[in-house]
Design an enzyme around this catalytic site. Sequence first.
Site: not given
Length: 344
Positions: A160, A285
Site C-alpha cells: 500500500h 488475507d
Amino acid sequence: MKIIYSDRHRLHAGDKEMYRGQLVPCFEKPERADFVYDAVKARNFGAILEPKEFPVSLIERVHASRYIRFLEKAWDLWSAQGYTNDALPAVWPVRGHRTDIEPDHFAGKFGLYSYDSGTPLTAGTWAAAKTGADIALTAQQIVAGGERAAFALSRPPGHHAGADFFGGYCFINNAAVAAQAFRDNGAKRVVVLDVDYHHGNGTQNIFYDRSDVMFLSIHGDPRTEYPFFLGHADETGSGEGVGYNKNYPLPAGSSNALWFDALGDAVRRINEFKPDALVISLGVDTFADDPISKFQLREPEYLKLGAQIAALGLPTVFILEGGYAVAEIGHNVAHVLRGFEDAV
C-alpha cells in the site's frame, strides 16, 4: 528455498489504529511474522538467513527522497514535541490542496505523506521498515544469483506504500524495491503479481506509467473494500505503461472458482509478457476466516496457488504482505510455499 528474516520487525509494534471510527488494537502486529516464522521453520523449507544491509538509495529508486527523509526522522520530530505515544495522522491534502510544499508543522508533514488513520508511527517504525526493505533486497539478490526462489519474511507489509505516501500498515514498498532491483541488475521485464485481498495501490502508483514492470492484482472490489480509491478494472496504465497494469476486482464473498479464473487470466498475461523475474506480493488475507477480508481460500487453494506460480517457471521472490487471522497466517503462507516447492 531460502527464507530471509530478522526479528527487527518487532521494533514496529503499534498500539491502536483507527478502524471504522473507533480506536482498536492493531490488526498488523508482530505475532503475524512470528507465526509465519514458526510455520516455515517447522517445515524445513531451507536455510533461514539474516538480511544484508543495503543503502537507502536503493529504496529511493522507487520512493521519493523527501518522503524517505521524512520517514527516517518522523519519530524524532514527533517525540520532540513531548509525545511518547504512537502517532496517527489526522489531516490530509485532499482535492484542490497543494502537495508540492512540505509543511513545517509535524501534523502537516504527517498528513502530506499518508492517506489513512489506521497506520500508526512508532519509535521503531523506520528501523523495522528499512530492515523489511533489506530483507526484500537480500531475497532478490539470492534469486538474481541463480536460486529459483526465495521468501522475504518481513513486516510491516509494503504494497500500500506509494512513491511518496504510506498507509494500509505499509511504509516502504518491498515488492517494488525488489522489482526495481531486478531491473537495475539486468532484467529487462519484471512482473509483480499481488494476491493480497486488498489492492496493491502503492505498487500500482509506482509502476503505472512503465512498460518494463507489469503489475497484476487480484483483490476485493474497491467499491466496497479498502483501499477504496484504486483497483478498478479500467485502470490499465498511463503513457508507456498502458496495457501493463491489470486489476481483477472481485466482489466480496467471491467463490474460489472465480478467484482462480482471475489467476488463470493473470498467468496468461504473464506468459505473454515473457518476464525475466517474478515478484509475488503474498497476502493471505484471502483466507476464509480472515477478520477483515471476505474471500474463501483455504489450505487446498493455497497449495494450488503455489503450484500455479511455480508453473510459470520464473525466478521468483515471495514477499509477505497481509493476513490477519494470526493463528492461521503461518500455515497459509507455508501452504503456498509448499505448493510451489512440490511443483518445481
